[in-house]
Design an enzyme around this catalytic site. Sequence first.
Site, short mmCIF file in Angstrom:
data_model
loop_
_atom_site.label_atom_id
_atom_site.label_comp_id
_atom_site.label_asym_id
_atom_site.label_seq_id
_atom_site.Cartn_x
_atom_site.Cartn_y
_atom_site.Cartn_z
N TYR A 110 0.79 -1.15 0.23
CA TYR A 110 0.02 0.25 -0.13
C TYR A 110 0.86 1.33 -0.43
CZ TYR A 110 -2.94 3.63 1.60
OH TYR A 110 -3.50 5.38 2.16
N ASP A 182 0.88 -8.44 6.05
CA ASP A 182 -1.11 -7.87 6.77
C ASP A 182 -1.42 -8.03 5.94
OD1 ASP A 182 -1.99 -5.67 5.35
OD2 ASP A 182 -1.39 -3.98 4.92
O1 P1T Z 1 -6.20 3.07 5.93
P1 P1T Z 1 -5.41 2.39 6.67
O2 P1T Z 1 -6.53 1.98 7.83
O3 P1T Z 1 -4.85 3.41 7.95
O4 P1T Z 1 -5.23 1.32 6.09
C1 P1T Z 1 -3.92 1.19 5.43
C2 P1T Z 1 -3.55 0.27 4.74
C3 P1T Z 1 -2.66 -0.91 5.05
N1 P1T Z 1 -2.64 -2.30 4.58
C4 P1T Z 1 -2.75 -2.45 3.28
C5 P1T Z 1 -2.69 -3.78 2.85
C6 P1T Z 1 -3.85 -1.15 2.91
O5 P1T Z 1 -4.36 -1.79 1.64
C7 P1T Z 1 -4.45 -0.07 3.61
C8 P1T Z 1 -5.27 1.46 3.48
N2 P1T Z 1 -5.32 1.39 1.59
C9 P1T Z 1 -6.01 1.70 0.40
C10 P1T Z 1 -7.08 3.02 1.60
C11 P1T Z 1 -6.45 1.76 -0.41
O6 P1T Z 1 -7.13 1.78 -0.60
O7 P1T Z 1 -5.36 0.37 -0.71
#
Ligand code: P1T
Length: 403
Positions: A110, A182
């Site tokens: 991400y 993750d």
């Molecule tokens: O947005 P948040 O709850 O802080 O999470 C971050 C995050 C962590 N790990 C992965 C694999 C993710 O996809 C994300 C957040 N991703 C998005 C907002 C997206 O649209 O890909």
Amino acid sequence: MSSNPSDPNHLLHHFETLAVHAGVSPDPTTGAIMTPIFQNSTYAQRAVGEHTGYEYSRTDNPTRTALQNSAAALEGGRYGLAFASGMAATDTLVRRLGPGDHVLSGNDVYGGTYRLFDKVLAKNGVEFSYVDTSDLEQVEAGLRPNTRMVWLETPTNPMLRLTDIAAVAQLTQAHGALLAVDNTFASPALQRPLLLGADVVVHSATKYLGGHSDVVGGLVIVNDQALYEDLKFLQNAAGAVPGPMDCFLTLRGIKTLPLRMQAHCANAQRLAEFLSQHSAVSQVIYPGLESHPQYELAKRQMAGGGGIISFIMEGGEAAASSVAANTQLFTLAESLGGVESLIEVPAVMTHASVADSSLAVDPGLVRVSVGIENCADLEADLSQALAQLAPVSKPAAVEAVGA
Ligand code: P1T
């Protein structure tokens, strides 16, 4: 799992049952069947220093405790810790490290995770390097004497590459490093990394766990008690905790996670097959398609292909933007994992922060988060959006120049 029939937990054998019951029980004072939203910052003490186990809501809150226990059970782990967002969860985990420590990260993650590593945590003296973790040789070669943690997503965001968790766990164990996975994209309904040898599972609970695009949250789940205590200390010391309402919403979402994931997977499988046949699409990436380079690993490691499809448009960036702008049921938006379908162009949206790095993504890539609507309606929507594309102009044939 308890085998003692007098222990109420002994019946929690199956994932669907865990999703509904683990970590929660009717409120002992009222019988309220749902865990109440304990909307309070502090707790009355019986005498100085004599409290009920709850002192202050940054440290502990009963609604958060229920969520933490539920998430731990779903991942097959002993301890869960909830955070204000997925990024806060990752940040707290990496804050354990300091100058001279090295993190080997996947090179498709991400965009916000890369931004946190490269722009924030690297300033604290933690070293980061990036490899394709789906290639075990690259992982082995990337380990350094000071590597304290390997960080990976599987499936990755946005290229949906898979990593063999059990195989990487063998490498990290031999090296004395932690393996953090993750698990946001698969969710524990499809894959449980701790059971495959990982040490830490991280979630953006904003996605499939919450499931309704109405809450931002993060989770960390571990088995090791000393690691848990370290993280619990940081959770309280740094304080990036979720509020009780957000914990309640995530807990409510978790109850239907198994059903939702089945619907996401079934719809995504069908749409991936539809997109594969479409002439405007040059490549469809979906772990449930035989054409996925790690289809065999997907079948072994995951209980379904997931709800995300990535595809590359024949017409590149302009075609990607056009499709994303012209869908009607698929909403143009960042994020994923909710009941409603979303569409986005990672290069300029979720992954804009990797644009100038070696992690940059193809500008013609489109990512869809397939919701739980009727699949025929979703297919019709993609079909009409693809039909609005201007025909791809092929480069003009070069005229043969005579002597
Ligand atoms: O947005 P948040 O709850 O802080 O999470 C971050 C995050 C962590 N790990 C992965 C694999 C993710 O996809 C994300 C957040 N991703 C998005 C907002 C997206 O649209 O890909």
